[in-house]
Design an enzyme around this catalytic site. Structure first.
Site, PDB file in Angstrom:
ATOM      1  N   ARG A  77       4.392  19.033   0.207  1.00  0.00           N
ATOM      2  CA  ARG A  77       4.295  17.702  -0.390  1.00  0.00           C
ATOM      3  C   ARG A  77       4.699  17.749  -1.856  1.00  0.00           C
ATOM      4  NH1 ARG A  77       3.450  12.987   2.545  1.00  0.00           N
ATOM      5  NH2 ARG A  77       3.187  11.303   1.051  1.00  0.00           N
ATOM      6  N   ASN A 119       3.555  -3.680  -6.456  1.00  0.00           N
ATOM      7  CA  ASN A 119       3.364  -3.536  -5.016  1.00  0.00           C
ATOM      8  C   ASN A 119       2.979  -4.897  -4.436  1.00  0.00           C
ATOM      9  OD1 ASN A 119       2.873  -2.026  -2.478  1.00  0.00           O
ATOM     10  ND2 ASN A 119       0.733  -2.591  -2.845  1.00  0.00           N
ATOM     11  N   HIS A 121       0.785  -6.533  -1.401  1.00  0.00           N
ATOM     12  CA  HIS A 121      -0.256  -6.181  -0.421  1.00  0.00           C
ATOM     13  C   HIS A 121      -0.626  -7.433   0.369  1.00  0.00           C
ATOM     14  CE1 HIS A 121      -3.535  -3.940   1.351  1.00  0.00           C
ATOM     15  NE2 HIS A 121      -4.312  -4.978   1.142  1.00  0.00           N
ATOM     16  N   GLU A 159      -3.324   4.460 -10.537  1.00  0.00           N
ATOM     17  CA  GLU A 159      -3.630   5.645  -9.735  1.00  0.00           C
ATOM     18  C   GLU A 159      -4.687   5.404  -8.667  1.00  0.00           C
ATOM     19  OE1 GLU A 159      -3.716   9.506 -11.563  1.00  0.00           O
ATOM     20  OE2 GLU A 159      -2.577   8.805 -13.295  1.00  0.00           O
ATOM     21  N   ASP A 162      -4.477  -0.052  -4.516  1.00  0.00           N
ATOM     22  CA  ASP A 162      -4.556  -1.515  -4.629  1.00  0.00           C
ATOM     23  C   ASP A 162      -5.506  -1.947  -5.745  1.00  0.00           C
ATOM     24  OD1 ASP A 162      -2.854  -1.668  -2.380  1.00  0.00           O
ATOM     25  OD2 ASP A 162      -4.566  -1.611  -1.014  1.00  0.00           O
ATOM     26  N   ALA A 191       3.474 -16.451   2.022  1.00  0.00           N
ATOM     27  CA  ALA A 191       2.958 -15.839   0.798  1.00  0.00           C
ATOM     28  C   ALA A 191       3.862 -14.715   0.276  1.00  0.00           C
ATOM     29  CB  ALA A 191       1.534 -15.320   1.026  1.00  0.00           C
TER      30      ALA A 191
END
Length: 219
Positions: A77, A119, A121, A159, A162, A191
Protein backbone atom coordinates in the site's frame (compact mmCIF):
# COMPACT_ATOMS: atom_id res chain seq x y z
CA UNK A 1 -8.58 19.29 -21.83
CA UNK A 2 -12.01 20.82 -21.24
CA UNK A 3 -12.01 24.54 -20.46
CA UNK A 4 -14.33 27.32 -19.43
CA UNK A 5 -13.29 30.94 -18.99
CA UNK A 6 -14.85 34.03 -17.51
CA UNK A 7 -15.28 37.53 -18.83
CA UNK A 8 -12.36 38.80 -16.76
CA UNK A 9 -10.00 36.42 -18.54
CA UNK A 10 -8.57 35.04 -15.31
CA UNK A 11 -6.37 31.97 -15.26
CA UNK A 12 -8.72 28.97 -14.99
CA UNK A 13 -8.74 26.67 -11.99
CA UNK A 14 -7.00 23.40 -12.86
CA UNK A 15 -9.32 20.58 -11.73
CA UNK A 16 -8.42 16.89 -11.41
CA UNK A 17 -11.30 14.43 -10.90
CA UNK A 18 -10.77 11.07 -9.18
CA UNK A 19 -13.39 8.35 -9.58
CA UNK A 20 -13.78 4.58 -9.20
CA UNK A 21 -16.88 3.70 -11.19
CA UNK A 22 -19.30 4.91 -13.81
CA UNK A 23 -18.50 8.57 -13.41
CA UNK A 24 -21.97 10.12 -13.32
CA UNK A 25 -20.69 12.95 -11.15
CA UNK A 26 -17.77 13.37 -13.54
CA UNK A 27 -20.29 13.67 -16.38
CA UNK A 28 -22.20 16.30 -14.42
CA UNK A 29 -18.95 18.27 -14.07
CA UNK A 30 -18.11 17.89 -17.77
CA UNK A 31 -21.62 19.00 -18.77
CA UNK A 32 -21.51 21.96 -16.39
CA UNK A 33 -18.18 23.17 -17.77
CA UNK A 34 -19.57 22.77 -21.26
CA UNK A 35 -22.76 24.75 -20.66
CA UNK A 36 -21.20 27.46 -18.52
CA UNK A 37 -22.56 26.54 -15.10
CA UNK A 38 -18.94 25.99 -14.05
CA UNK A 39 -16.81 28.94 -15.10
CA UNK A 40 -13.11 29.78 -14.96
CA UNK A 41 -12.23 26.09 -14.89
CA UNK A 42 -10.04 23.65 -16.80
CA UNK A 43 -10.54 19.88 -16.43
CA UNK A 44 -6.94 18.73 -16.65
CA UNK A 45 -7.30 15.04 -15.86
CA UNK A 46 -9.17 12.02 -14.52
CA UNK A 47 -7.64 9.33 -12.32
CA UNK A 48 -9.32 6.02 -11.49
CA UNK A 49 -8.20 3.09 -9.37
CA UNK A 50 -10.24 0.82 -11.63
CA UNK A 51 -9.05 0.20 -15.19
CA UNK A 52 -12.59 -0.84 -16.19
CA UNK A 53 -14.26 2.29 -14.80
CA UNK A 54 -16.59 3.83 -17.38
CA UNK A 55 -15.42 7.20 -16.08
CA UNK A 56 -12.20 6.69 -18.05
CA UNK A 57 -14.25 6.31 -21.24
CA UNK A 58 -16.15 9.50 -20.43
CA UNK A 59 -12.84 11.33 -20.08
CA UNK A 60 -11.59 9.94 -23.38
CA UNK A 61 -14.76 10.98 -25.19
CA UNK A 62 -14.24 14.57 -24.06
CA UNK A 63 -10.50 14.75 -24.68
CA UNK A 64 -9.55 14.82 -21.00
CA UNK A 65 -6.26 13.07 -20.13
CA UNK A 66 -6.88 10.05 -17.91
CA UNK A 67 -5.05 7.20 -16.22
CA UNK A 68 -5.52 4.25 -13.90
CA UNK A 69 -3.53 3.90 -10.69
CA UNK A 70 -4.62 0.70 -8.96
CA UNK A 71 -3.41 -0.71 -5.63
CA UNK A 72 -3.60 -4.13 -7.30
CA UNK A 73 -0.60 -3.20 -9.42
CA UNK A 74 1.77 -2.61 -6.49
CA UNK A 75 3.31 -4.88 -3.88
CA UNK A 76 2.46 -2.71 -0.90
CA UNK A 77 0.00 0.00 0.00
CA UNK A 78 2.91 2.32 0.69
CA UNK A 79 4.18 1.99 -2.88
CA UNK A 80 0.67 2.57 -4.22
CA UNK A 81 0.26 5.68 -2.07
CA UNK A 82 3.52 7.06 -3.42
CA UNK A 83 2.54 6.33 -7.04
CA UNK A 84 -0.93 7.81 -6.54
CA UNK A 85 0.48 11.02 -5.15
CA UNK A 86 3.01 11.20 -8.00
CA UNK A 87 0.17 10.79 -10.50
CA UNK A 88 -1.91 13.51 -8.87
CA UNK A 89 1.05 15.90 -8.70
CA UNK A 90 1.75 15.20 -12.37
CA UNK A 91 -1.48 16.96 -13.34
CA UNK A 92 -0.52 20.02 -11.26
CA UNK A 93 -4.10 20.55 -10.06
CA UNK A 94 -5.38 23.55 -8.16
CA UNK A 95 -8.33 21.46 -6.97
CA UNK A 96 -8.75 17.69 -6.58
CA UNK A 97 -12.35 16.44 -6.78
CA UNK A 98 -13.21 13.04 -5.32
CA UNK A 99 -16.31 12.00 -7.27
CA UNK A 100 -16.93 8.48 -6.02
CA UNK A 101 -13.28 7.55 -5.45
CA UNK A 102 -13.46 4.48 -3.21
CA UNK A 103 -9.86 4.38 -2.07
CA UNK A 104 -8.45 5.69 1.21
CA UNK A 105 -6.56 8.89 0.43
CA UNK A 106 -2.95 8.87 1.74
CA UNK A 107 -2.43 11.30 4.65
CA UNK A 108 0.47 12.95 2.83
CA UNK A 109 -1.81 13.74 -0.09
CA UNK A 110 -4.46 15.19 2.23
CA UNK A 111 -1.85 17.44 3.83
CA UNK A 112 -0.42 18.52 0.48
CA UNK A 113 -3.86 19.44 -0.88
CA UNK A 114 -5.33 20.88 2.30
CA UNK A 115 -8.35 23.06 1.43
CA UNK A 116 -7.77 22.07 -2.21
CA UNK A 117 -9.49 18.67 -2.21
CA UNK A 118 -13.26 18.16 -2.09
CA UNK A 119 -15.53 15.13 -1.85
CA UNK A 120 -19.19 14.45 -2.64
CA UNK A 121 -20.99 12.27 -0.08
CA UNK A 122 -24.55 10.95 -0.61
CA UNK A 123 -26.03 12.03 2.72
CA UNK A 124 -26.61 15.13 4.80
CA UNK A 125 -23.48 14.99 6.94
CA UNK A 126 -23.25 14.26 9.88
CA UNK A 127 -25.94 11.66 9.18
CA UNK A 128 -24.97 8.33 7.56
CA UNK A 129 -21.32 9.19 7.06
CA UNK A 130 -17.93 7.96 8.22
CA UNK A 131 -16.37 4.53 8.00
CA UNK A 132 -18.47 1.99 6.13
CA UNK A 133 -20.92 4.50 4.68
CA UNK A 134 -20.46 4.65 0.92
CA UNK A 135 -22.49 3.95 -2.22
CA UNK A 136 -25.68 1.98 -1.70
CA UNK A 137 -24.79 1.34 1.96
CA UNK A 138 -25.70 4.96 2.74
CA UNK A 139 -29.15 4.64 1.21
CA UNK A 140 -29.77 1.22 2.75
CA UNK A 141 -29.02 2.67 6.18
CA UNK A 142 -31.24 5.69 5.60
CA UNK A 143 -34.21 3.54 4.57
CA UNK A 144 -33.65 1.15 7.46
CA UNK A 145 -33.69 4.07 9.89
CA UNK A 146 -36.85 5.41 8.32
CA UNK A 147 -35.69 8.98 7.77
CA UNK A 148 -37.93 11.18 5.64
CA UNK A 149 -35.23 13.45 4.22
CA UNK A 150 -31.84 12.49 2.83
CA UNK A 151 -29.50 14.39 0.52
CA UNK A 152 -25.90 15.05 -0.41
CA UNK A 153 -22.95 17.04 0.90
CA UNK A 154 -19.86 18.55 -0.71
CA UNK A 155 -17.04 19.03 1.78
CA UNK A 156 -13.32 19.62 1.93
CA UNK A 157 -11.27 16.52 2.71
CA UNK A 158 -9.32 16.27 5.95
CA UNK A 159 -7.71 13.30 7.69
CA UNK A 160 -11.01 12.10 9.13
CA UNK A 161 -13.72 10.29 7.19
CA UNK A 162 -16.36 12.76 5.94
CA UNK A 163 -15.31 15.22 8.67
CA UNK A 164 -13.90 18.13 6.63
CA UNK A 165 -15.51 21.58 6.37
CA UNK A 166 -18.88 21.47 4.62
CA UNK A 167 -19.26 23.59 1.48
CA UNK A 168 -22.78 22.81 0.21
CA UNK A 169 -25.67 20.52 1.10
CA UNK A 170 -29.00 19.76 -0.57
CA UNK A 171 -31.93 17.82 0.83
CA UNK A 172 -33.99 15.20 -1.04
CA UNK A 173 -37.28 13.71 0.16
CA UNK A 174 -37.66 9.97 0.69
CA UNK A 175 -40.76 8.58 -1.02
CA UNK A 176 -43.01 5.68 -0.12
CA UNK A 177 -41.76 2.44 -1.64
CA UNK A 178 -38.21 3.66 -2.27
CA UNK A 179 -35.55 1.01 -2.71
CA UNK A 180 -31.89 1.84 -2.08
CA UNK A 181 -31.31 1.92 -5.84
CA UNK A 182 -34.23 4.26 -6.54
CA UNK A 183 -33.24 6.56 -3.66
CA UNK A 184 -29.62 6.58 -4.80
CA UNK A 185 -30.67 7.72 -8.26
CA UNK A 186 -32.91 10.47 -6.92
CA UNK A 187 -30.16 11.78 -4.63
CA UNK A 188 -27.77 11.89 -7.57
CA UNK A 189 -30.23 13.65 -9.87
CA UNK A 190 -31.68 16.10 -7.36
CA UNK A 191 -28.61 16.81 -5.23
CA UNK A 192 -25.19 15.44 -6.20
CA UNK A 193 -25.23 16.51 -9.85
CA UNK A 194 -26.31 19.99 -8.78
CA UNK A 195 -24.15 20.85 -5.77
CA UNK A 196 -20.84 19.34 -6.91
CA UNK A 197 -20.64 21.53 -10.04
CA UNK A 198 -21.86 24.50 -7.97
CA UNK A 199 -19.10 23.97 -5.39
CA UNK A 200 -16.43 23.80 -8.09
CA UNK A 201 -17.73 27.02 -9.65
CA UNK A 202 -17.69 28.79 -6.28
CA UNK A 203 -14.11 27.69 -5.61
CA UNK A 204 -12.99 28.58 -9.14
CA UNK A 205 -14.29 32.09 -8.60
CA UNK A 206 -12.78 32.61 -5.16
CA UNK A 207 -16.06 32.49 -3.27
CA UNK A 208 -15.27 29.83 -0.67
CA UNK A 209 -13.27 30.67 2.43
CA UNK A 210 -12.26 28.19 5.15
CA UNK A 211 -11.70 29.38 8.72
CA UNK A 212 -11.89 27.57 12.03
CA UNK A 213 -13.01 24.30 10.46
CA UNK A 214 -15.99 25.91 8.75
CA UNK A 215 -16.62 27.43 5.35
CA UNK A 216 -18.03 30.77 4.36
CA UNK A 217 -19.61 31.38 0.96
CA UNK A 218 -18.70 34.87 -0.20
CA UNK A 219 -20.99 37.06 -2.32
Amino acid sequence: MLNSTDAAGRKPLRVLVMVSGGGTNLQAIIDSVGDGRITNTQLVGVISNNKNAYALERAKEHGIPSMCVSPKDYETREIFNTKLLEAVDGFAPDLVVLAGFLVVIPPEMIRRYEDRMINIHPSLIPSFCGKGYYGLKVHEAALKRGVKVVGATVHFVDEGTDTGPIILQKAVEVQQGDTPEVLQRRVMEQAEWMILPRAIDLIANGKVRVAGGRTEILP
